[in-house]
Design a protein around this motif. Structure first.
Motif, mmCIF file in Angstrom:
data_model
loop_
_atom_site.group_PDB
_atom_site.id
_atom_site.type_symbol
_atom_site.label_atom_id
_atom_site.label_comp_id
_atom_site.label_asym_id
_atom_site.label_seq_id
_atom_site.Cartn_x
_atom_site.Cartn_y
_atom_site.Cartn_z
ATOM 1 N N GLU A 285 38.180 41.560 40.079
ATOM 2 C CA GLU A 285 39.375 40.863 39.578
ATOM 3 C C GLU A 285 39.596 41.114 38.089
ATOM 4 O O GLU A 285 40.730 41.065 37.609
ATOM 5 C CB GLU A 285 39.225 39.357 39.831
ATOM 6 N N LYS A 286 38.548 41.427 37.345
ATOM 7 C CA LYS A 286 38.624 41.387 35.885
ATOM 8 C C LYS A 286 38.609 42.749 35.196
ATOM 9 O O LYS A 286 38.532 42.806 33.977
ATOM 10 C CB LYS A 286 37.448 40.552 35.338
ATOM 11 N N THR A 310 41.083 43.599 46.393
ATOM 12 C CA THR A 310 40.438 43.016 45.217
ATOM 13 C C THR A 310 39.591 41.826 45.647
ATOM 14 O O THR A 310 40.035 41.001 46.457
ATOM 15 C CB THR A 310 41.488 42.562 44.186
ATOM 16 N N ILE A 311 38.378 41.747 45.116
ATOM 17 C CA ILE A 311 37.491 40.614 45.376
ATOM 18 C C ILE A 311 37.670 39.605 44.246
ATOM 19 O O ILE A 311 37.362 39.900 43.082
ATOM 20 C CB ILE A 311 36.023 41.072 45.468
ATOM 21 N N LEU A 312 38.182 38.450 44.577
ATOM 22 C CA LEU A 312 38.443 37.421 43.568
ATOM 23 C C LEU A 312 37.141 36.832 43.033
ATOM 24 O O LEU A 312 36.154 36.712 43.757
ATOM 25 C CB LEU A 312 39.320 36.316 44.162
ATOM 26 N N GLY A 313 37.153 36.500 41.754
ATOM 27 C CA GLY A 313 35.971 35.904 41.136
ATOM 28 C C GLY A 313 34.920 36.918 40.730
ATOM 29 O O GLY A 313 33.836 36.536 40.283
ATOM 30 N N SER A 314 35.233 38.207 40.861
ATOM 31 C CA SER A 314 34.259 39.245 40.522
ATOM 32 C C SER A 314 34.620 39.905 39.210
ATOM 33 O O SER A 314 35.769 39.880 38.766
ATOM 34 C CB SER A 314 34.193 40.294 41.639
ATOM 35 N N VAL A 315 33.608 40.520 38.585
ATOM 36 C CA VAL A 315 33.796 41.287 37.356
ATOM 37 C C VAL A 315 33.281 42.700 37.615
ATOM 38 O O VAL A 315 32.744 42.999 38.685
ATOM 39 C CB VAL A 315 33.065 40.639 36.163
ATOM 40 N N HIS A 316 33.430 43.580 36.617
ATOM 41 C CA HIS A 316 33.117 44.988 36.835
ATOM 42 C C HIS A 316 31.661 45.197 37.283
ATOM 43 O O HIS A 316 31.379 46.012 38.160
ATOM 44 C CB HIS A 316 33.393 45.773 35.547
ATOM 45 N N LEU A 346 28.495 40.881 47.569
ATOM 46 C CA LEU A 346 27.851 41.991 48.260
ATOM 47 C C LEU A 346 28.243 42.016 49.730
ATOM 48 O O LEU A 346 28.487 43.084 50.301
ATOM 49 C CB LEU A 346 26.327 41.864 48.120
ATOM 50 N N GLU A 347 28.327 40.850 50.336
ATOM 51 C CA GLU A 347 28.705 40.773 51.756
ATOM 52 C C GLU A 347 30.118 41.310 51.979
ATOM 53 O O GLU A 347 30.357 42.110 52.896
ATOM 54 C CB GLU A 347 28.622 39.318 52.223
ATOM 55 N N ILE A 348 31.055 40.913 51.129
ATOM 56 C CA ILE A 348 32.426 41.401 51.267
ATOM 57 C C ILE A 348 32.482 42.915 51.083
ATOM 58 O O ILE A 348 33.103 43.630 51.870
ATOM 59 C CB ILE A 348 33.358 40.699 50.247
ATOM 60 N N THR A 349 31.806 43.395 50.041
ATOM 61 C CA THR A 349 31.824 44.832 49.752
ATOM 62 C C THR A 349 31.249 45.633 50.908
ATOM 63 O O THR A 349 31.837 46.627 51.362
ATOM 64 C CB THR A 349 31.026 45.126 48.473
ATOM 65 N N SER A 350 30.080 45.227 51.389
ATOM 66 C CA SER A 350 29.412 46.000 52.444
ATOM 67 C C SER A 350 30.179 45.918 53.758
ATOM 68 O O SER A 350 30.332 46.934 54.459
ATOM 69 C CB SER A 350 27.969 45.521 52.627
ATOM 70 N N CYS A 380 38.191 35.004 49.526
ATOM 71 C CA CYS A 380 37.938 35.652 48.222
ATOM 72 C C CYS A 380 38.430 37.090 48.159
ATOM 73 O O CYS A 380 38.004 37.859 47.292
ATOM 74 C CB CYS A 380 36.456 35.602 47.849
ATOM 75 N N VAL A 381 39.331 37.491 49.046
ATOM 76 C CA VAL A 381 39.862 38.850 49.056
ATOM 77 C C VAL A 381 41.385 38.795 49.079
ATOM 78 O O VAL A 381 41.981 37.959 49.768
ATOM 79 C CB VAL A 381 39.369 39.635 50.294
ATOM 80 N N VAL A 382 42.022 39.697 48.325
ATOM 81 C CA VAL A 382 43.478 39.851 48.385
ATOM 82 C C VAL A 382 43.798 41.342 48.450
ATOM 83 O O VAL A 382 43.005 42.175 48.020
ATOM 84 C CB VAL A 382 44.191 39.232 47.158
#
Length: 392
Positions: A285-286, A310-316, A346-350, A380-382
């Motif tokens: 997100e950031k 985009t995963i909300l609440g995440s940074v680079h 990690l769960e969303i990404t994988s 947490c995803v858009v």
């Protein structure tokens, strides 16, 4: 300020236990250095590898922080952190071969700093080759000379004074993409039965021929017949994300790419029409800007299978292992934590990556259960980016 530092990586959630080993081929900077994560057989009391394998990497990381003198502190507090996989564990044979993921690290990183995502994907039945690039973008790396096995270290290099960053980074990203292609060629050579010695003379014998394990050899033939070279993808974070996109142009055998918070800056405009394979962009997100998202949308407009979420609440740094550091000190130094729980990230990404890979590698798995993530639908995803999303 920060208390005890430790690395809270978890074991993979997939059905396979995970082993890993380091592989170095060649005796110059033109060779390859990578860490392999792979499904392995259960092994009681297995040794776990160090997360930061050498002090030189601590020094390299320190030089990239505002506290360039903190290498001893990094070594003292993080030098004993280990990754929850079986070091040199016995390879788990697979009659059909495992699909292959070649992973490219970000600027200032090295081969072990993405162990969380690499071991997670390996636990679901992939061989993951995490490269350590030699284009001076790793915080540190090395090769061993042929004459006496002496280590030659390759330091991180800033953009030279007076040189435009785009041209410096463009040269690097092309070298990085070529290194990804070299890894594929290396594994193809091994799969075809070619003898390829591992420069790192480890105890572990990499000479398993579809089942048995030997010891005391440095051959890589354990991979013979173990990788499905018709199912190959490339993945990376930040500078590695755009490396993965460029690798699709350079190598037709890469069927798709997964780009984690890709830094699109170094990719020249003339190459965009040549990216015809699907890409999954998983952004934080950031980090991204409207200009960067526009570049990604140039690719999605050409291929409806290219997705941007985009995963909300995440940074680079949420895509790196730094987000799993439990103490506050290094989380602050590396800006590693967003508001999202790192395990959820990690769960969303994988899961998104697995759903995408099932679709484009024609896998016969259960990963389609996460297809909704590819449309940016889920907790947490858009889709696309928050500044592009009408409901935010």
């Amino acid at each position: 300020m920060g208390g005890t530092q430790s690395l809270a990586l978890q074991q993979g959630k997939g059905p396979h236990q995970v082993g890993c080993t380091d592989v170095m081929v060649g005796h110059s900077w033109q060779g390859l250095f990578l860490r392999l994560f792979y499904p392995c057989l259960p092994q009681g009391g297995a040794e776990q590898p160090l997360w930061i394998p050498r002090y030189e990497y601590c020094a390299g990381l320190a030089n990239l922080t505002p506290l360039s003198c903190c290498a001893p502190l990094i070594s003292l507090t993080l030098g004993s952190c280990r990754v929850p996989v079986s070091w040199n564990g016995p390879f788990k044979p697979c009659s059909t071969g495992y699909p292959l993921i070649i992973f490219s690290h970000g600027l200032g990183a090295f081969r072990t700093l993405y162990s969380s995502i690499c071991l997670e994907l390996a636990s679901w039945g992939f061989v993951v080759a995490a490269l350590e690039h030699r284009d001076h973008s790793a915080s540190a790396t090395y090769f061993c000379t042929a004459e006496d096995g002496r280590e030659e270290w390759i330091p991180y290099q800033q953009v030279p004074q007076g040189q435009k960053e785009f041209y410096f980074r463009k040269k690097q990203v092309h070298q990085r993409a070529e290194e990804c292609v070299q890894v594929l060629q290396l594994l193809e050579d091994i799969s075809s039965g070619k003898s390829v010695p591992n420069v790192l003379h480890q105890d572990f014998s990499l000479s398993v021929l579809k089942g048995g394990l030997g010891r005391g050899s440095s051959a890589l033939s354990f991979l013979q017949g173990s990788i499905d070279l018709s199912r190959v993808t490339v993945m990376g974070h930040s500078f590695g994300g755009v490396t993965a996109v460029l690798a699709l142009v350079k190598e037709p055998r890469f069927r798709c790419a997964v780009a984690l918070d890709a830094w699109m800056f170094p990719l020249e405009n003339a190459l965009y029409p040549e990216v015809t394979k699907p890409v999954l962009f998983i952004n934080s997100e950031k980090f991204q800007t409207p200009e960067s998202i526009a570049k990604m949308k140039r690719l999605s407009s050409r291929n409806s299978q290219t997705k941007i979420i985009t995963i909300l609440g995440s940074v680079h740094h949420s895509h790196t292992d730094f987000t799993f550091l439990t103490g506050k000190l290094f989380s602050l130094i590396f800006s590693a934590r967003g508001t999202l729980d790192p395990y959820k990230g990690l769960e969303i990404t994988s899961q998104a990556a697995l759903a995408f890979l099932q679709k484009h590698l024609n896998l016969q798995e259960e990963f389609a259960q996460w297809d909704n993530l590819l449309e940016g639908i889920g907790d947490c995803v858009v889709p696309e980016a928050p500044f592009c999303h009408p409901n935010l």
